[in-house]
Enzyme design. Structure first.
Site, PDB file in Angstrom:
ATOM      1  N   TYR A  70      -5.538  -9.883   9.939  1.00 28.52           N
ATOM      2  CA  TYR A  70      -6.419  -9.515   8.826  1.00 28.52           C
ATOM      3  C   TYR A  70      -7.872  -9.881   9.132  1.00 28.52           C
ATOM      4  O   TYR A  70      -8.735  -9.012   9.284  1.00 28.52           O
ATOM      5  CB  TYR A  70      -5.993 -10.243   7.548  1.00 28.52           C
ATOM      6  CG  TYR A  70      -4.664  -9.774   6.980  1.00 28.52           C
ATOM      7  CD1 TYR A  70      -4.627  -9.013   5.822  1.00 28.52           C
ATOM      8  CD2 TYR A  70      -3.454 -10.095   7.588  1.00 28.52           C
ATOM      9  CE1 TYR A  70      -3.423  -8.583   5.277  1.00 28.52           C
ATOM     10  CE2 TYR A  70      -2.258  -9.665   7.060  1.00 28.52           C
ATOM     11  CZ  TYR A  70      -2.241  -8.914   5.907  1.00 28.52           C
ATOM     12  OH  TYR A  70      -1.040  -8.486   5.379  1.00 28.52           O
ATOM     13  N   HIS A 115      -8.277  -3.319  -1.123  1.00 27.42           N
ATOM     14  CA  HIS A 115      -7.481  -3.491   0.088  1.00 27.42           C
ATOM     15  C   HIS A 115      -6.346  -2.455   0.145  1.00 27.42           C
ATOM     16  O   HIS A 115      -6.185  -1.749   1.147  1.00 27.42           O
ATOM     17  CB  HIS A 115      -6.914  -4.914   0.129  1.00 27.42           C
ATOM     18  CG  HIS A 115      -6.081  -5.205   1.342  1.00 27.42           C
ATOM     19  ND1 HIS A 115      -6.583  -5.847   2.445  1.00 27.42           N
ATOM     20  CD2 HIS A 115      -4.793  -4.919   1.623  1.00 27.42           C
ATOM     21  CE1 HIS A 115      -5.629  -5.937   3.365  1.00 27.42           C
ATOM     22  NE2 HIS A 115      -4.530  -5.388   2.889  1.00 27.42           N
ATOM     23  N   GLU A 116      -5.588  -2.355  -0.919  1.00 30.69           N
ATOM     24  CA  GLU A 116      -4.447  -1.416  -0.902  1.00 30.69           C
ATOM     25  C   GLU A 116      -4.940   0.023  -0.811  1.00 30.69           C
ATOM     26  O   GLU A 116      -4.345   0.849  -0.118  1.00 30.69           O
ATOM     27  CB  GLU A 116      -3.547  -1.615  -2.127  1.00 30.69           C
ATOM     28  CG  GLU A 116      -3.040  -3.047  -2.359  1.00 30.69           C
ATOM     29  CD  GLU A 116      -2.501  -3.736  -1.113  1.00 30.69           C
ATOM     30  OE1 GLU A 116      -2.030  -3.063  -0.191  1.00 30.69           O
ATOM     31  OE2 GLU A 116      -2.562  -4.987  -1.065  1.00 30.69           O
ATOM     32  N   ASP A 145       7.822 -10.200  10.878  1.00 35.89           N
ATOM     33  CA  ASP A 145       6.964 -10.708   9.805  1.00 35.89           C
ATOM     34  C   ASP A 145       6.105 -11.887  10.267  1.00 35.89           C
ATOM     35  O   ASP A 145       5.150 -12.264   9.594  1.00 35.89           O
ATOM     36  CB  ASP A 145       7.809 -11.099   8.584  1.00 35.89           C
ATOM     37  CG  ASP A 145       8.356  -9.870   7.855  1.00 35.89           C
ATOM     38  OD1 ASP A 145       7.909  -8.744   8.179  1.00 35.89           O
ATOM     39  OD2 ASP A 145       9.223 -10.022   6.984  1.00 35.89           O
ATOM     40  N   HIS A 197      -5.895   1.059   2.701  1.00 32.75           N
ATOM     41  CA  HIS A 197      -4.740   1.399   3.547  1.00 32.75           C
ATOM     42  C   HIS A 197      -4.446   2.907   3.543  1.00 32.75           C
ATOM     43  O   HIS A 197      -3.739   3.391   4.427  1.00 32.75           O
ATOM     44  CB  HIS A 197      -3.496   0.650   3.067  1.00 32.75           C
ATOM     45  CG  HIS A 197      -3.322  -0.704   3.688  1.00 32.75           C
ATOM     46  ND1 HIS A 197      -3.275  -0.898   5.051  1.00 32.75           N
ATOM     47  CD2 HIS A 197      -3.149  -1.930   3.127  1.00 32.75           C
ATOM     48  CE1 HIS A 197      -3.082  -2.196   5.297  1.00 32.75           C
ATOM     49  NE2 HIS A 197      -3.015  -2.839   4.160  1.00 32.75           N
ATOM     50  N   GLU A 234      -4.093  -3.919   9.413  1.00 31.21           N
ATOM     51  CA  GLU A 234      -4.647  -4.931   8.512  1.00 31.21           C
ATOM     52  C   GLU A 234      -6.094  -5.329   8.836  1.00 31.21           C
ATOM     53  O   GLU A 234      -6.864  -5.641   7.945  1.00 31.21           O
ATOM     54  CB  GLU A 234      -3.747  -6.172   8.477  1.00 31.21           C
ATOM     55  CG  GLU A 234      -2.329  -5.895   7.960  1.00 31.21           C
ATOM     56  CD  GLU A 234      -2.289  -5.382   6.527  1.00 31.21           C
ATOM     57  OE1 GLU A 234      -3.343  -5.371   5.863  1.00 31.21           O
ATOM     58  OE2 GLU A 234      -1.202  -4.973   6.084  1.00 31.21           O
ATOM     59  N   GLU A 261       0.788  -1.228   0.000  1.00 29.33           N
ATOM     60  CA  GLU A 261       0.000   0.000   0.000  1.00 29.33           C
ATOM     61  C   GLU A 261       0.821   1.279   0.000  1.00 29.33           C
ATOM     62  O   GLU A 261       0.462   2.225   0.694  1.00 29.33           O
ATOM     63  CB  GLU A 261      -0.907  -0.021   1.238  1.00 29.33           C
ATOM     64  CG  GLU A 261      -0.164  -0.009   2.601  1.00 29.33           C
ATOM     65  CD  GLU A 261       0.129  -1.372   3.187  1.00 29.33           C
ATOM     66  OE1 GLU A 261       0.139  -2.346   2.413  1.00 29.33           O
ATOM     67  OE2 GLU A 261       0.331  -1.474   4.412  1.00 29.33           O
TER      68      GLU A 261
HETATM   69 ZN   LIG Z   1      -2.787  -4.880   3.925  1.00 25.90          ZN
END
Ligand SMILES: [Zn+2]
Length: 637
Positions: A416, A330-331, A408, A334, A353, A306
């Site tokens: 999400y 979605h992007e 990560d 953001h 998220e 994003e």
């Molecule tokens: Zn995302």
């Protein structure tokens, strides 16, 4: 980021050993894992993944100068950091780096600059190395000349053969979570926000674009300049260089791509302007001027990233029927959740998220209608259900303790889909109108800030809970945020469009109908995914032949459908699909797909093929994807 995947690499032994080895200025107590065995939980808002002493100095602006050297696969760079000094003490400045060769450091103010003594500390696998700079008392700016390493984790250098045009090389960056430090020495924490300017020198025939004020009219010629006036966290600084062209899609939206895929991309994502307008109407103003897309070559390891003003997008969602454009929603979402209101540390990723996944569904509903909305939600819910059995309890809380771990690790369906489901429950509890008002004020009041989970909880208590004590309680909110699993009584998204799928599958499994008798005329990717992902683990060879013959699944052009089919083929040893499997792994670098497929192959005893294909495909994968897959292949070995 739109990982939207329940695949995550096995936590390496190295990461656990590192837990005791982190020795940055904010980690004077060695941390052990798991944290709940330790004396106290993580400190709210504290970033355990940066060496930067942000209590002493805060970067406000960065001037960058990059020369892009495709032959040596390095950026020759200069970073000029403007700093606020937060106290009177003259402590050294500590920055994050990873694999950078530092040529010189100067520190000063105004026109008065002098060479500054500096040292690079011991490097850790997860965090890179601290760069410590002695600061004269008057200094508010440091100028660092440096070069990146050819294997910098944020940079992927693609050979011409890996692009659509096959004539020119391609470079792009991917800094989330903590990889900005591998191409810029900086305070690499989402708790710091910077504006930036950049000069980028490229081979004369290529175009550079950044997460900044791209000028579609700019002619290639070897030098580009950029300005990013809104303050962003460092993980959103992004650069790409390649033979890309621009096509407008609307007044404020357009797409950059290689010319071979430019028209297809513009057609696939033609609804981007409508998405932008509808999101503004519901959730408040878009504050980043333009919203453009950059379509990357297939090696791009994630679905989308994003970057403000310019989302980076995988070409694997160009399906020809707009069936996978939830990724664009979605992007775009953001631009509110994540880029405007940002997680203070990676523990708080669900604020990015979870909100974004919730907003994505709402955008899809506004642009494509209720049926699509419920299908997307039901698939997201299924993904969450699917992910839960593989997660440890402490990773099922929304706020995940990441001390001593690779940040990560937090990119699972929890951040999400559980995050989104939590917000959906709040919407149902107080009603959509009241919840939208809450979201608009949440975005307005925290605009251009980085906030922690606890700051969110405090805000919810003062607003939603105070206004609706009969329908929302802090006990319930805390349960969602800190306890594992899905709280009892949570809403279960349901799609009427999927009602026929299960009976049809059962009838086919029982042999009452043949595959060719299934009426799939109206099916979209969503129906196919539901149909295929609900198959039993084991299917007889003649059943697989029946499906493949009727629907040509091995040759499915839609990558999501192909992916679901290949998973079935792997676990049933269906050899006719293995050629496609190999092509898929050789030509696509998106970890959501390939990470899962490699893991499935190992589980199915196809170790030899997995390792052989991986060795061949590895040079084409993003270094991060290759590293993660290698880790999980070796762990399984
Ligand atoms: Zn995302």
């Amino acid at each position: 980021m739109s990982l939207r995947s329940n695949w995550k690499p096995a936590i390496s032994i190295a990461a656990l050993v590192l837990a005791a080895a982190c020795s940055g200025p904010e980690r004077d107590q060695p941390q052990t894992f798991p944290a709940d065995t330790g004396p106290a939980g993580p400190v709210s808002g504290l970033d355990y993944h940066s060496y930067a002493n942000t209590d002493d100095y805060r970067t406000t602006h960065i001037d960058l100068d990059f020369t892009v050297d495709f032959d040596r696969k390095v950026l020759v760079g200069e970073a000029r950091l403007q700093l606020d000094r937060l106290n009177e003490t003259n402590t050294p400045l500590v920055l994050d780096t990873r694999g950078l060769t530092i040529e010189s450091v100067r520190a000063g103010h105004g026109a008065r600059f002098a060479d500054a003594a500096f040292s690079i500390g011991e490097s850790s696998d997860d965090l890179g190395a601290p760069l410590t700079i002695e600061m004269p008392a008057y200094a508010t700016t440091v100028i660092i000349r440096y070069e990146t390493s050819p294997d910098a984790l944020a940079l992927q250098w693609l050979e011409p053969e890996q692009t659509a045009g096959k004539r020119h090389p391609f470079l792009y960056t991917q800094a989330q979570s903590i990889h900005a430090r591998s191409f810029i020495p900086l305070q690499d924490t989402p708790g710091v926000r910077v504006t930036y300017e950049a000069t980028v020198r490229t081979p004369p025939e290529l175009r550079a674009v950044m997460s900044a004020d791209n000028d579609p009219e700019a002619e290639p010629g070897g030098e580009f300049t950029f300005h990013m006036p809104q303050p962003i966290p460092p993980y959103l600084i992004a650069l790409a260089v390649g033979d890309v062209e621009f096509k407008a899609m609307g007044e404020r939206t357009g797409v950059y791509a290689e010319k071979e895929i430019l028209e297809a991309a513009a057609a696939e994502f033609a609804d981007t302007e409508a998405m932008l307008e509808t999101t503004e109407e519901t959730f408040g103003p878009y504050r980043w001027d333009r919203y453009d897309l950059l379509i990357l070559p297939p090696a791009f390891p994630i679905g989308g990233m994003e970057h403000p003003r310019l989302s980076f997008i995988t070409p694997t969602v160009i399906a020809g029927d707009k069936s996978l454009v939830a990724l664009i929603a979605h992007e775009l979402a953001h631009s509110w959740s994540g880029n405007l209101v940002t997680n203070a540390s990676w523990r708080d990723l669900w604020l990015n998220e979870g909100f974004t996944t919730y907003l994505t569904n709402r955008i899809m509903q506004a642009v494509f209608g209720d049926e699509r909305y419920y299908m997307e939600m039901a698939l997201g819910y299924a993904e969450l259900q699917d992910a839960l059995p593989d997660l440890e309890d402490h990773d099922e809380a929304l706020a995940v303790d990441l001390r001593g771990r690779d940040p990560d690790d937090v990119f699972t369906s929890i951040a999400y889909e559980k995050g989104s489901l939590f917000l959906y429950e709040l919407e149902l509890a107080v009603g959509r109108e009241a919840f939208d008002r809450f979201l608009v004020s949440y975005f307005n009041e925290h605009a251009f800030q980085s906030i922690s989970t606890e700051a969110f909880l405090d805000y919810v208590e003062r607003t939603l809970v105070a206004d609706h004590p009969e329908s929302v309680s802090m006990e319930r909110v805390q349960q969602w945020v800190f306890e594992p699993g899905i709280p009892e009584g949570a809403p279960v998204p349901h799609s009427a469009a999927f009602a026929d799928i299960e009976p049809v599958r059962q009838a086919w499994l029982a042999g009452r109908i043949a595959a060719e008798d299934i009426d799939t005329g109206e099916w979209t990717y969503h129906h196919w995914k539901r149909f295929l992902d609900g198959m039993p683990q084991q299917l007889a060879r003649e059943k697989l032949d029946d499906l493949d013959l009727a629907f040509d699944l091995t040759a499915a052009p839609n990558n999501e459908i192909a992916f679901s089919w290949l998973r079935i083929a792997i676990r049933n040893g269906y050899e006719p699909a293995f050629g496609r499997l190999e092509d898929f792994l050789m030509s696509i670098g998106r970890t959501k797909f390939i990470g899962v497929l490699y893991e499935d192959m190992m589980d199915a005893g196809m170790d030899e093929m997995a390792l052989t294909v991986f060795e061949e495909a590895k040079p084409a994968y993003h270094p991060l994807a290759a590293k993660e897959i290698e880790g999980s292949l070796l762990a399984a070995d």
